[in-house]
Enzyme design. Structure first.
Site, PDB file in Angstrom:
ATOM      1  N   HIS A  51       0.809  -1.225   0.000  1.00 48.29           N
ATOM      2  CA  HIS A  51       0.000   0.000   0.000  1.00 48.29           C
ATOM      3  C   HIS A  51       0.848   1.285   0.000  1.00 48.29           C
ATOM      4  O   HIS A  51       0.518   2.280   0.663  1.00 48.29           O
ATOM      5  CB  HIS A  51      -0.971  -0.005   1.172  1.00 48.29           C
ATOM      6  CG  HIS A  51      -2.041  -1.045   1.060  1.00 48.29           C
ATOM      7  ND1 HIS A  51      -2.523  -1.506  -0.147  1.00 48.29           N
ATOM      8  CD2 HIS A  51      -2.741  -1.734   2.017  1.00 48.29           C
ATOM      9  CE1 HIS A  51      -3.458  -2.416   0.057  1.00 48.29           C
ATOM     10  NE2 HIS A  51      -3.611  -2.582   1.355  1.00 48.29           N
TER      11      HIS A  51
ATOM     12  N   HIS B 262      -9.940   1.615   0.954  1.00 46.64           N
ATOM     13  CA  HIS B 262      -9.803   0.454   1.819  1.00 46.64           C
ATOM     14  C   HIS B 262     -10.870   0.430   2.924  1.00 46.64           C
ATOM     15  O   HIS B 262     -10.596   0.030   4.061  1.00 46.64           O
ATOM     16  CB  HIS B 262      -8.409   0.440   2.441  1.00 46.64           C
ATOM     17  CG  HIS B 262      -7.850  -0.924   2.696  1.00 46.64           C
ATOM     18  ND1 HIS B 262      -8.283  -1.717   3.734  1.00 46.64           N
ATOM     19  CD2 HIS B 262      -6.896  -1.633   2.051  1.00 46.64           C
ATOM     20  CE1 HIS B 262      -7.591  -2.853   3.730  1.00 46.64           C
ATOM     21  NE2 HIS B 262      -6.748  -2.836   2.716  1.00 46.64           N
TER      22      HIS B 262
ATOM     23  N   GLU C 256     -11.837  -3.656  -2.875  1.00 45.87           N
ATOM     24  CA  GLU C 256     -10.892  -2.635  -3.307  1.00 45.87           C
ATOM     25  C   GLU C 256     -10.742  -2.645  -4.833  1.00 45.87           C
ATOM     26  O   GLU C 256      -9.913  -3.370  -5.384  1.00 45.87           O
ATOM     27  CB  GLU C 256      -9.531  -2.865  -2.654  1.00 45.87           C
ATOM     28  CG  GLU C 256      -9.580  -3.024  -1.137  1.00 45.87           C
ATOM     29  CD  GLU C 256      -8.326  -3.677  -0.598  1.00 45.87           C
ATOM     30  OE1 GLU C 256      -7.214  -3.202  -0.910  1.00 45.87           O
ATOM     31  OE2 GLU C 256      -8.454  -4.683   0.136  1.00 45.87           O
TER      32      GLU C 256
END
Length: 333
Positions: A98, A167, A301
């Site tokens: 991420h 998220h 996502e």
């Protein structure tokens, strides 16, 4: 629209909350990580999150946040672009997850706030988390009835990889229990195979005859009862239905149902990372003091396939704008 101070970081930066309300739903977002804090509709809050700013700072599950510069995992925490090697933070057992420290730990500027939408913006410096070139990013949240629309855009000053996602963790029964009674349909004929470190192997098998075949709908609890750890996989969408939403063509990616509620997910991305909260359970208590539990919520996502920069994919040139739109539409059965 209501704005109030959420808290102040150790850096002295002030963080604000913005609450949008209509006759069907109430959405609260924050400038810390340009994230969703709560989404209350049909009498319940269906997303994970915390009562305090300190909860978000202490937690590492990326609750409700905007993820970037590149979402998901990058193998060996590095990539090559035009012959140069770029080293990234290793924050996931040899991979960069991420984006490293990421956009979700930054305080975003509030560009615009109205009765039905809030737009945040952030400038990512050249070299931030190891990524090349400055990048101007916007994240817009719009509440329409019980529809939550998320729109991202990002324009680089030079060549760089970009792959944003959101998220948010969903539980249609309300946060507090698990998602065992949720039935999930994902309109995808293929998925990305991964190794033990959740890095793509390069194979994209058909879902037929596997636990990854969610096209007809599966109850999560029944899958988990068979010893399956849970989903944390990228699914390649096979569009079967399209929605013209305010002039944007979005494909139906998923349908989720539990109890009285259903949620349809539409996106302009080619795939979706489906995550069943396999690692929840060790972080701070959720809103209202509710304990985190494993499989207590799910993430849908929408975005690009993991490890794209390692394959030479997902790069944008100077001035070339990346855009991304995803809609979460909640209804009562």
């Amino acid at each position: 629209m209501n704005e109030r101070l959420f808290g102040t970081l150790a850096t002295g930066e002030a963080v604000h909350l913005y609450t949008l309300t209509n006759g069907s739903a109430t959405l609260t977002v924050t400038s810390y990580g340009a994230r969703v804090v709560s989404f209350v509709t049909y009498g319940r809050d269906i997303v994970g999150g915390f009562d305090t700013l300190e909860g978000y700072v202490a937690d590492d599950s990326h609750q409700g946040s905007t993820i970037g510069r590149v979402a998901n995992r990058i193998e060996d925490a590095s990539f090559t672009m035009d012959g140069a090697i770029y080293m990234l933070p290793d924050n996931d057992g040899g991979s960069c997850l991420h984006g490293g420290e990421g956009f979700d730990t930054q305080v975003w500027e509030t560009k615009d706030a109205s009765d039905d939408s809030v737009t945040f913006c952030y400038y990512s410096e050249d070299g931030e988390d190891g990524f090349p070139s400055g990048l101007a990013v916007t994240a817009k949240y719009t509440l329409s009835g019980s529809d939550l629309l998320i729109e991202y855009s990002a324009t680089p000053e030079g060549k760089t990889p970009i792959a944003l996602t959101n998220h948010t963790y969903f539980n249609l029964d309300g946060i507090g229990g698990d998602i065992a009674e949720h039935t999930v349909k994902l309109f995808a004929d293929r998925y990305t195979a991964v190794n033990s470190n959740l890095i793509p192997t390069g194979e994209r098998p058909w879902v037929d005859g596997t636990v990854y075949d969610l096209r007809g709908g599966r109850k999560i609890g029944e899958v988990l009862e068979n010893g399956f750890w849970g989903y944390d996989n990228y699914f390649h969408l096979t569009p079967r239905e399209w929605l013209d939403y305010r002039g944007k063509m979005l494909s139906l990616a998923a349908e989720i149902s539990a109890g009285e509620l259903s949620m349809r997910v539409f996106t302009d991305r080619g795939g979706i990372q489906f995550y069943t909260g396999n690692f929840l359970g060790t972080g701070p208590a959720f809103k209202g003091g509710v304990s985190q539990v494993r499989h207590g919520a799910m993430c849908l996502e929408a975005g690009e396939e993991p490890n794209a920069p390692r394959r030479g994919e997902g790069f944008f040139e100077a001035g070339e704008t990346y855009t991304h739109t995803t809609l979460y539409s909640v209804t009562k059965k």
